[in-house]
Design a protein around this motif. Structure first.
Motif, PDB file in Angstrom:
ATOM      1  N   GLN A 211       5.310   0.568  -1.291  1.00  0.00           N
ATOM      2  CA  GLN A 211       6.376   0.776  -2.282  1.00  0.00           C
ATOM      3  C   GLN A 211       6.014   1.940  -3.185  1.00  0.00           C
ATOM      4  O   GLN A 211       6.321   3.072  -2.843  1.00  0.00           O
ATOM      5  N   CYS A 212       5.329   1.710  -4.276  1.00  0.00           N
ATOM      6  CA  CYS A 212       5.039   2.810  -5.209  1.00  0.00           C
ATOM      7  C   CYS A 212       3.857   3.660  -4.737  1.00  0.00           C
ATOM      8  O   CYS A 212       3.756   4.823  -5.083  1.00  0.00           O
ATOM      9  N   GLY A 213       2.931   3.063  -3.960  1.00  0.00           N
ATOM     10  CA  GLY A 213       1.811   3.814  -3.400  1.00  0.00           C
ATOM     11  C   GLY A 213       0.608   3.999  -4.302  1.00  0.00           C
ATOM     12  O   GLY A 213      -0.394   4.581  -3.886  1.00  0.00           O
ATOM     13  N   ARG A 214       0.660   3.506  -5.526  1.00  0.00           N
ATOM     14  CA  ARG A 214      -0.452   3.709  -6.459  1.00  0.00           C
ATOM     15  C   ARG A 214      -1.716   2.965  -6.042  1.00  0.00           C
ATOM     16  O   ARG A 214      -2.808   3.309  -6.451  1.00  0.00           O
ATOM     17  N   CYS A 215      -1.590   1.963  -5.199  1.00  0.00           N
ATOM     18  CA  CYS A 215      -2.734   1.150  -4.791  1.00  0.00           C
ATOM     19  C   CYS A 215      -3.407   1.667  -3.518  1.00  0.00           C
ATOM     20  O   CYS A 215      -4.445   1.145  -3.115  1.00  0.00           O
ATOM     21  N   GLU A 216      -2.852   2.685  -2.893  1.00  0.00           N
ATOM     22  CA  GLU A 216      -3.341   3.094  -1.579  1.00  0.00           C
ATOM     23  C   GLU A 216      -4.818   3.475  -1.582  1.00  0.00           C
ATOM     24  O   GLU A 216      -5.566   3.040  -0.705  1.00  0.00           O
ATOM     25  N   SER A 217      -5.265   4.251  -2.550  1.00  0.00           N
ATOM     26  CA  SER A 217      -6.672   4.676  -2.549  1.00  0.00           C
ATOM     27  C   SER A 217      -7.612   3.484  -2.730  1.00  0.00           C
ATOM     28  O   SER A 217      -8.650   3.399  -2.066  1.00  0.00           O
ATOM     29  N   CYS A 218      -7.245   2.545  -3.584  1.00  0.00           N
ATOM     30  CA  CYS A 218      -8.077   1.363  -3.785  1.00  0.00           C
ATOM     31  C   CYS A 218      -8.094   0.496  -2.527  1.00  0.00           C
ATOM     32  O   CYS A 218      -9.144   0.015  -2.107  1.00  0.00           O
ATOM     33  N   ALA A 219      -6.924   0.317  -1.915  1.00  0.00           N
ATOM     34  CA  ALA A 219      -6.840  -0.491  -0.692  1.00  0.00           C
ATOM     35  C   ALA A 219      -7.659   0.145   0.425  1.00  0.00           C
ATOM     36  O   ALA A 219      -8.374  -0.545   1.157  1.00  0.00           O
ATOM     37  N   ARG A 220      -7.584   1.465   0.548  1.00  0.00           N
ATOM     38  CA  ARG A 220      -8.386   2.167   1.560  1.00  0.00           C
ATOM     39  C   ARG A 220      -9.881   2.016   1.276  1.00  0.00           C
ATOM     40  O   ARG A 220     -10.678   1.870   2.195  1.00  0.00           O
TER      41      ARG A 220
ATOM     42  N   MET B  16      -9.022  -9.846  -7.314  1.00  0.00           N
ATOM     43  CA  MET B  16      -8.290  -8.887  -8.100  1.00  0.00           C
ATOM     44  C   MET B  16      -7.072  -8.442  -7.287  1.00  0.00           C
ATOM     45  O   MET B  16      -7.162  -8.211  -6.089  1.00  0.00           O
ATOM     46  N   ILE B  17      -5.949  -8.319  -7.963  1.00  0.00           N
ATOM     47  CA  ILE B  17      -4.731  -7.829  -7.319  1.00  0.00           C
ATOM     48  C   ILE B  17      -4.853  -6.314  -7.170  1.00  0.00           C
ATOM     49  O   ILE B  17      -5.077  -5.596  -8.136  1.00  0.00           O
ATOM     50  N   VAL B  18      -4.734  -5.835  -5.948  1.00  0.00           N
ATOM     51  CA  VAL B  18      -4.792  -4.403  -5.663  1.00  0.00           C
ATOM     52  C   VAL B  18      -3.376  -3.833  -5.658  1.00  0.00           C
ATOM     53  O   VAL B  18      -3.105  -2.818  -6.276  1.00  0.00           O
ATOM     54  N   CYS B  19      -2.475  -4.494  -4.951  1.00  0.00           N
ATOM     55  CA  CYS B  19      -1.086  -4.042  -4.838  1.00  0.00           C
ATOM     56  C   CYS B  19      -0.214  -4.961  -5.686  1.00  0.00           C
ATOM     57  O   CYS B  19       0.029  -6.112  -5.308  1.00  0.00           O
ATOM     58  N   VAL B  20       0.236  -4.451  -6.812  1.00  0.00           N
ATOM     59  CA  VAL B  20       1.058  -5.245  -7.716  1.00  0.00           C
ATOM     60  C   VAL B  20       2.451  -5.454  -7.118  1.00  0.00           C
ATOM     61  O   VAL B  20       3.012  -6.539  -7.212  1.00  0.00           O
ATOM     62  N   CYS B  21       2.984  -4.430  -6.464  1.00  0.00           N
ATOM     63  CA  CYS B  21       4.344  -4.517  -5.898  1.00  0.00           C
ATOM     64  C   CYS B  21       4.462  -5.654  -4.880  1.00  0.00           C
ATOM     65  O   CYS B  21       5.459  -6.367  -4.853  1.00  0.00           O
ATOM     66  N   ARG B  22       3.441  -5.813  -4.043  1.00  0.00           N
ATOM     67  CA  ARG B  22       3.466  -6.830  -2.986  1.00  0.00           C
ATOM     68  C   ARG B  22       2.537  -8.004  -3.275  1.00  0.00           C
ATOM     69  O   ARG B  22       2.407  -8.910  -2.464  1.00  0.00           O
ATOM     70  N   ARG B  23       1.864  -7.956  -4.433  1.00  0.00           N
ATOM     71  CA  ARG B  23       0.931  -9.005  -4.861  1.00  0.00           C
ATOM     72  C   ARG B  23      -0.121  -9.294  -3.790  1.00  0.00           C
ATOM     73  O   ARG B  23      -0.275 -10.416  -3.301  1.00  0.00           O
ATOM     74  N   VAL B  24      -0.864  -8.227  -3.421  1.00  0.00           N
ATOM     75  CA  VAL B  24      -1.910  -8.327  -2.404  1.00  0.00           C
ATOM     76  C   VAL B  24      -3.261  -8.149  -3.096  1.00  0.00           C
ATOM     77  O   VAL B  24      -3.470  -7.183  -3.828  1.00  0.00           O
ATOM     78  N   SER B  25      -4.169  -9.076  -2.845  1.00  0.00           N
ATOM     79  CA  SER B  25      -5.477  -9.040  -3.492  1.00  0.00           C
ATOM     80  C   SER B  25      -6.505  -8.310  -2.636  1.00  0.00           C
ATOM     81  O   SER B  25      -6.315  -8.117  -1.432  1.00  0.00           O
ATOM     82  N   ASP B  26      -7.624  -7.952  -3.270  1.00  0.00           N
ATOM     83  CA  ASP B  26      -8.725  -7.321  -2.537  1.00  0.00           C
ATOM     84  C   ASP B  26      -9.310  -8.295  -1.516  1.00  0.00           C
ATOM     85  O   ASP B  26      -9.745  -7.886  -0.445  1.00  0.00           O
TER      86      ASP B  26
END
Length: 88
Positions: free
Chosen positions: A36-45, A1-11
């Protein structure tokens, strides 16, 4: 699953780095996740925290007996469903 859409980084990418012993800050620097937008930070953490927690358990188990690692992050019974990460 893509976690960071801005940088296209997957889980899986995040998990691979976390299992290698990298901290969230190191992963953020290496992959650009949550820069970038930061919306993925909590999921990435959350992904990093889950990998760190399961890594500690693996080290303890490995000291007494060998464990079989999952070939795929989705095969791991220790890995919760990532559905909560997509709700941002």
């Amino acid at each position: 699953m893509i976690v960071c859409v801005c940088r296209r980084v997957s889980d899986r990418e995040i998990a691979r780095h976390a299992h290698a012993g990298m901290s969230f800050d190191e992963i953020q620097f290496e992959l650009g996740v949550a820069t970038q937008c930061g919306r993925c930070e909590s999921c990435a953490r959350d992904v990093v925290a889950q990998c760190s927690a399961s890594g500690a358990v693996a080290l303890i188990q490995n000291a007494t007996q060998p464990i079989q690692l999952a070939n795929n992050i989705l095969e791991s019974k220790a890995w919760p469903s990532s559905a909560f990460c997509s709700a941002a």
